[in-house]
Design an enzyme around this catalytic site. Structure first.
Site, PDB file in Angstrom:
ATOM      1  N   ASN A   1       0.806  -1.087  -0.007  1.00  0.00           N
ATOM      2  CA  ASN A   1       0.091  -0.015   0.024  1.00  0.00           C
ATOM      3  C   ASN A   1       1.074   1.219   0.118  1.00  0.00           C
ATOM      4  O   ASN A   1       1.493   1.694   1.042  1.00  0.00           O
ATOM      5  CB  ASN A   1      -1.039   0.034   1.208  1.00  0.00           C
ATOM      6  CG  ASN A   1      -1.513   1.289   1.422  1.00  0.00           C
ATOM      7  OD1 ASN A   1      -1.741   2.005   0.598  1.00  0.00           O
ATOM      8  ND2 ASN A   1      -2.250   1.402   2.505  1.00  0.00           N
TER       9      ASN A   1
ATOM     10  N   LYS B   1       0.199   4.227  -0.301  1.00  0.00           N
ATOM     11  CA  LYS B   1      -0.477   5.384   0.148  1.00  0.00           C
ATOM     12  C   LYS B   1      -0.289   6.637  -0.433  1.00  0.00           C
ATOM     13  O   LYS B   1      -0.031   6.521  -2.116  1.00  0.00           O
ATOM     14  CB  LYS B   1      -0.047   5.470   1.797  1.00  0.00           C
ATOM     15  CG  LYS B   1      -0.094   4.407   2.392  1.00  0.00           C
ATOM     16  CD  LYS B   1       0.081   4.725   3.861  1.00  0.00           C
ATOM     17  CE  LYS B   1      -0.384   3.412   4.918  1.00  0.00           C
ATOM     18  NZ  LYS B   1      -0.288   3.315   6.079  1.00  0.00           N
TER      19      LYS B   1
ATOM     20  N   HIS C   1      -9.434   1.437   4.654  1.00  0.00           N
ATOM     21  CA  HIS C   1      -8.269   1.395   5.478  1.00  0.00           C
ATOM     22  C   HIS C   1      -8.580   2.456   6.609  1.00  0.00           C
ATOM     23  O   HIS C   1      -9.322   3.306   6.438  1.00  0.00           O
ATOM     24  CB  HIS C   1      -7.366   2.235   4.734  1.00  0.00           C
ATOM     25  CG  HIS C   1      -5.801   2.003   5.052  1.00  0.00           C
ATOM     26  ND1 HIS C   1      -5.617   2.985   5.969  1.00  0.00           N
ATOM     27  CD2 HIS C   1      -4.892   1.215   5.161  1.00  0.00           C
ATOM     28  CE1 HIS C   1      -4.139   2.771   6.215  1.00  0.00           C
ATOM     29  NE2 HIS C   1      -3.958   1.610   5.994  1.00  0.00           N
TER      30      HIS C   1
ATOM     31  N   GLU D   1      -6.925   4.879   7.595  1.00  0.00           N
ATOM     32  CA  GLU D   1      -6.729   6.267   7.408  1.00  0.00           C
ATOM     33  C   GLU D   1      -8.092   6.743   6.775  1.00  0.00           C
ATOM     34  O   GLU D   1      -8.295   8.002   7.105  1.00  0.00           O
ATOM     35  CB  GLU D   1      -5.541   6.497   6.454  1.00  0.00           C
ATOM     36  CG  GLU D   1      -4.213   6.270   7.265  1.00  0.00           C
ATOM     37  CD  GLU D   1      -3.060   5.759   6.580  1.00  0.00           C
ATOM     38  OE1 GLU D   1      -2.971   5.677   5.554  1.00  0.00           O
ATOM     39  OE2 GLU D   1      -1.981   5.303   7.336  1.00  0.00           O
TER      40      GLU D   1
ATOM     41  N   GLU E   1      -5.752  -4.716  10.620  1.00  0.00           N
ATOM     42  CA  GLU E   1      -4.626  -3.875  10.565  1.00  0.00           C
ATOM     43  C   GLU E   1      -4.774  -2.920  11.978  1.00  0.00           C
ATOM     44  O   GLU E   1      -5.808  -2.053  12.035  1.00  0.00           O
ATOM     45  CB  GLU E   1      -4.552  -2.935   9.513  1.00  0.00           C
ATOM     46  CG  GLU E   1      -4.160  -3.523   8.358  1.00  0.00           C
ATOM     47  CD  GLU E   1      -3.747  -2.394   7.303  1.00  0.00           C
ATOM     48  OE1 GLU E   1      -2.483  -2.714   6.894  1.00  0.00           O
ATOM     49  OE2 GLU E   1      -4.547  -1.526   6.956  1.00  0.00           O
TER      50      GLU E   1
ATOM     51  N   GLY F   1       2.460   2.322  10.922  1.00  0.00           N
ATOM     52  CA  GLY F   1       3.315   3.506  10.875  1.00  0.00           C
ATOM     53  C   GLY F   1       3.870   3.744  12.117  1.00  0.00           C
ATOM     54  O   GLY F   1       4.387   4.839  12.010  1.00  0.00           O
TER      55      GLY F   1
ATOM     56  N   SER G   1       3.336  -2.004  10.327  1.00  0.00           N
ATOM     57  CA  SER G   1       4.678  -2.257  10.597  1.00  0.00           C
ATOM     58  C   SER G   1       5.253  -3.641  10.154  1.00  0.00           C
ATOM     59  O   SER G   1       6.116  -3.905  11.119  1.00  0.00           O
ATOM     60  CB  SER G   1       4.808  -1.916  12.233  1.00  0.00           C
ATOM     61  OG  SER G   1       4.738  -0.348  12.408  1.00  0.00           O
TER      62      SER G   1
HETATM   63  P1  PGA Z   1       2.708   0.279   7.667  1.00  0.00           P
HETATM   64  O1  PGA Z   1       1.287   0.593   6.990  1.00  0.00           O
HETATM   65  O2  PGA Z   1       3.238  -0.969   7.100  1.00  0.00           O
HETATM   66  O3  PGA Z   1       3.455   1.526   7.350  1.00  0.00           O
HETATM   67  O4  PGA Z   1       2.468   0.179   9.115  1.00  0.00           O
HETATM   68  C1  PGA Z   1       0.356  -0.599   6.835  1.00  0.00           C
HETATM   69  C2  PGA Z   1      -0.907   0.064   6.407  1.00  0.00           C
HETATM   70  O5  PGA Z   1      -1.517   1.160   6.763  1.00  0.00           O
HETATM   71  O6  PGA Z   1      -1.625  -0.777   5.394  1.00  0.00           O
END
Ligand code: PGA
Length: 249
Positions: free
Chosen positions: A9, A11, A95, A97, A165, A171, A211
């Site tokens: 992803n 983003k 997601h 976000e 997640e 993140g 992560s």
């Molecule tokens: P990350 O993000 O691997 O940077 O923690 C995962 C995601 O939001 O899909």
């Protein structure tokens, strides 16, 4: 036997030249990897050129969001028809976000999930609890609601993927342990068994995200109910993403 799916992803990262460069390097590094599905999810602006770059390759492409209508007066939105047109086979929906920054509700996400399957796109429905919810002992309750609401109206023959997640792991560099993730994944599969029949629930891929890095991928992917990873930060570099994809089980 569920086929592993490793998804990147990206983003809101990568201009078109940067996206092309990344995908060229991935094609090179991942040549010959055929026992698992590899998926990249670039931002909307890079989908068309990345799709062209991936022609003839086994790397799949998905989008990070979409609207549920096919076309019309929806300023700023992108439709499932447009995603199919540029070569997407998957779409990430719900997601954290999108839920937390853009206020997407379970109901809106469900409409998108239904529209995706109706247009032959495989939705990756993202779910997960916040730190506060985990600390209050509400993880199962939250995850169950997101699964039930998100999948409402789907038929057993519809293909979909779930990505667990935990919001506190996205993140932050702080991943769930393999055991923590496995526990929630088993619970999600139990909810799927209640919603559909056992055979269907056993075939649904449940990815872990939050992560994921080359250093922790193996432990997570070895868990019986972790069927792949949704990778954010570590998917932005060919070296780290291909190392995760090539994790041997
Ligand atoms: P990350 O993000 O691997 O940077 O923690 C995962 C995601 O939001 O899909």
């Amino acid at each position: 036997m569920r086929r592993l799916l490793i998804a990147g992803n990206w983003k809101m990262n990568k201009t078109v030249p940067e996206a092309i460069e990344l995908v060229r390097e991935l094609k090179e590094r991942l040549k010959g990897v055929e026992d698992r599905d590899i998926l990249v999810c670039p931002p909307f602006t890079a989908l068309y050129p990345v799709g062209r770059e991936l022609e003839g390759s086994s790397i799949l492409m998905g989008a990070q969001n979409m609207f549920y209508e096919e076309k019309g007066a929806f300023t700023g939105e992108i439709s499932p028809v447009m995603l199919k047109d540029v070569g997407c086979s998957y779409v990430i929906l719900g997601h954290s976000e999108r839920r937390h920054i853009f206020g997407e509700s379970d109901e809106l996400i469900n409409r998108k999930v239904i529209s995706a399957v109706n247009h032959n796109l495989i939705p990756i429905l993202c779910i997960g609890e916040t730190l506060e919810e985990r600390e209050k002992g509400e993880t199962r309750q939250v995850v169950e609601r997101q699964v039930r609401e998100g999948l409402k109206g789907l038929k057993p023959e519809d293909e979909f993927v779930i990505a667990y997640e935990p919001v506190w792991a996205i993140g932050t560099g702080r991943s769930a342990t393999p055991e923590m993730a496995q526990e929630v994944h088993t619970f999600i599969r139990d909810v799927l068994t209640e919603l559909f029949e056992k055979e269907k629930a056993e075939g649904v891929r449940i990815l872990y995200g939050g992560s994921v890095k080359p250093e922790n991928a193996k432990g997570l992917l070895e868990m019986p109910d972790i069927d792949g990873a949704l990778v954010g930060g570590a998917s932005l570099k060919a070296e780290s993403f291909s190392a995760i994809v090539k994790t041997t089980l």
